[in-house]
Design an enzyme around this catalytic site. Structure first.
Site, PDB file in Angstrom:
ATOM      1  N   GLY A 153       6.223   0.826 -16.617  1.00 17.20           N
ATOM      2  CA  GLY A 153       5.035   1.455 -16.042  1.00 17.20           C
ATOM      3  C   GLY A 153       3.801   1.411 -16.912  1.00 17.20           C
TER       4      GLY A 153
ATOM      5  CD  GLU B 193      13.795   4.632  -4.400  1.00 13.82           C
ATOM      6  OE1 GLU B 193      13.763   4.683  -3.155  1.00 13.82           O
ATOM      7  OE2 GLU B 193      12.801   4.467  -5.108  1.00 13.82           O
TER       8      GLU B 193
ATOM      9  CG  PHE C  83      -2.242   0.693   0.972  1.00 17.61           C
ATOM     10  CD1 PHE C  83      -2.988   0.490  -0.178  1.00 17.61           C
ATOM     11  CD2 PHE C  83      -2.722   1.597   1.917  1.00 17.61           C
ATOM     12  CE1 PHE C  83      -4.188   1.171  -0.392  1.00 17.61           C
ATOM     13  CE2 PHE C  83      -3.921   2.284   1.712  1.00 17.61           C
ATOM     14  CZ  PHE C  83      -4.647   2.067   0.552  1.00 17.61           C
TER      15      PHE C  83
ATOM     16  CE  LYS D 251      11.704  -3.025 -11.547  1.00 18.77           C
ATOM     17  NZ  LYS D 251      10.545  -2.128 -11.527  1.00 18.77           N
TER      18      LYS D 251
ATOM     19  CE  LYS E  18      11.789  -1.047 -15.267  1.00 13.79           C
ATOM     20  NZ  LYS E  18      12.011   0.397 -15.257  1.00 13.79           N
TER      21      LYS E  18
ATOM     22  CG  ASP F 128      14.668  -0.195 -12.870  1.00 12.88           C
ATOM     23  OD1 ASP F 128      13.824  -0.897 -12.303  1.00 12.88           O
ATOM     24  OD2 ASP F 128      14.397   0.636 -13.760  1.00 12.88           O
TER      25      ASP F 128
END
Lengths: 162, 328
Positions: free
Chosen positions: B140, B196, B8, B111, B211, B207
């Site tokens: 996204g 970040e 959440f 992922k 992908k 990252d």
């Protein structure tokens, strides 16, 4: 090369045939008919790739077909690739880096732009390599990567091949 | 359709807001964040849960764990949107396995499980007669996986390449625009919430590499791991290098590339002409697919963000509902 031939049916084919006969590869044929020329000849420009040393043989075959060669513009290094290098380029002997590619004989560094910021900060350079064939370009880039690994340089390749 | 929502944070809240705002016919019967959970077969009050979260509290009861929600709630689809763990994929992997074993469909934006355990999870889903969907794991909002699996079915993909990481794209855009150093552009990205506190995962190309692994393994029929991706990040780039590219009407972008036939999987900064469709600004993502029947296609869109990622999750949910969920 620029060729002059009789303006008759079959002449263009006759001029192209010897090229494949000597193992050449036709890249482009530019054929402009100029109505103003008084003579009954046709000018044709042909862009082609030829294996080393086959040019005299080709010229002889063309002459035998009644085609005269008006001009030959030779471009030995057909393929070009521009890369960017980042690192301590001067401290790691930039001329040695360039030499290692030039030493192949079939590829050479034709342009180098170097930007050096503050002392001890990494410098950046743009390097243009030209080569005779695509395979030789790949080999030159492999050499560059091997050197970069030794000298701790970052290589930035273009998105598309040479 | 009833869903259980694990996670959440930004994505989970985006999904909740979309469900509240639109008439999607989706009821949330289980909800959990890292600290708490709640189960309500009649439908959880999402507005109240969002308000609790907004006040810095837990979304539910500290006595209810995510595992409880997976095991006990009554739902048709588990929506797993917790943060990615590249090393073990846990705890998400365990939750996904448990849901599939309960014959529940799974939709995830995570992922880790897809990159690390896709063949096993797909088999498990098939054995239990349910679907596993993961559109949100790559780029996204861009429906790249759907486009390749459905729209381009029957095509052979000879090459796939593009901008897979919005953080790096933002940093490189700013370095080129205003001659910022890498450190300056990174600081700016952090300030805007695009990077970040520890940006390693993005700027070292990890990252983007994950992908590529997901696309390679799930769509291009390759069997790869993260270690198979040749990877160079953007941390060493200089403003001078960007200027040298600019002199040629080019720029530098972090490009992920797959050439299935040659076994190429690489993430590296590349020189790209500024007019190239992959040169997108800011945090956008862009991917070009070279297909034998369709030719070249380029997809451009938002690669991250709460609402944008929720879009991909909801697309998967409605796909499942329209085809597989009975009586909802």
């Amino acid at each position: 090369m620029k060729l002059e031939m009789k303006d008759q049916p079959g002449q263009l084919v006759a001029a192209l045939k010897p090229i494949s006969a000597v193992g050449g590869n036709i890249i482009a044929v530019i054929h402009q008919r100029e109505t103003s020329t008084a003579t009954e000849t046709l000018d044709v420009q042909i862009v082609l790739e030829l294996p080393e040393g086959r040019l005299p043989n080709l010229l002889e075959l063309l002459r035998a077909q009644g085609v005269s060669v008006v001009r030959i513009g030779e471009e030995r290094l057909l393929y070009e690739c521009t890369l960017i290098m980042i690192g301590h380029l001067m401290h790691t002997d930039l001329s040695d880096t360039v030499d290692q590619i030039d030493r192949t004989g079939s590829a050479e560094v034709t342009e180098l732009s170097l930007v050096m910021p503050a002392i001890d900060a990494p410098s950046s350079a743009r390097i243009t390599i030209r080569s005779t064939t695509r395979a030789e370009m790949k080999r030159a880039i492999r050499i560059l990567y091997a050197v970069a690994e030794q000298k701790n340089l970052l290589i930035i390749e273009p998105l598309e091949d040479a | 359709m009833r869903i259980a929502l694990l996670g959440f944070g930004s994505v989970g809240q985006g999904i909740a807001r979309a469900i509240l705002a639109k008439d999607l016919d989706i009821i949330v019967t289980g909800l959990a964040d890292s600290r708490s959970g709640t189960i309500d077969a009649g439908g959880i009050d999402l507005l109240a849960a969002l308000a609790r979260k907004g006040d810095g509290g837990p979304c539910g009861n500290p006595g209810v764990s995510p595992a409880d929600v997976v095991a006990k709630a009554e739902y048709d689809v588990l929506v797993e949107v917790t943060p990615t763990n590249v090393e073990t994929a846990e705890p998400a992997l365990g939750h996904i396995r448990a849901a599939l074993q309960r014959h529940k469909h799974v939709v995830t934006s995570n992922k880790g499980p897809i990159a690390l355990a896709y063949p096993e999870l797909r088999e498990l889903a098939e054995a239990n007669g349910v679907l596993l969907k993961y559109e949100a794991t790559v780029c996204g909002a861009i429906p790249l996986i759907h486009a390749m699996q459905e729209g381009l079915a029957g095509n052979t993909i000879s090459r796939l390449y593009g901008v897979f990481n919005g953080t790096c794209n933002y940093i490189l855009t700013r370095m080129a625009e205003d001659a910022l150093t890498y450190e300056q552009a990174l600081a700016e990205a952090r300030e805007l919430g695009y990077a970040e506190a520890d940006p390693t995962y993005d700027v070292e190309g990890i990252d983007a590499a994950i992908k590529l692994v997901i696309l390679a393994n799930t769509i291009l029929d390759m069997h790869t791991t993260l270690d198979d991706v040749e990877r160079t990040g953007i941390t060493l780039l200089t403003p001078d290098a960007l200027q040298l590219a600019e002199d040629l009407d080019c720029t530098i972008r972090l490009i992920g590339e797959i050439i299935p036939g040659a076994g190429v999987l690489r993430v590296s900064p590349r020189i790209v002409p500024k007019v190239h469709p992959l040169v997108v600004e800011g945090t956008l993502n862009a991917v070009t697919v070279e297909a034998d029947l369709a030719g070249d296609l380029t997809f451009i869109g938002k690669g991250a963000g709460s609402t944008e990622t929720a879009s991909a999750v909801i697309g998967d949910l409605l796909y499942i509902r329209d085809r597989h969920v009975q009586g909802s």
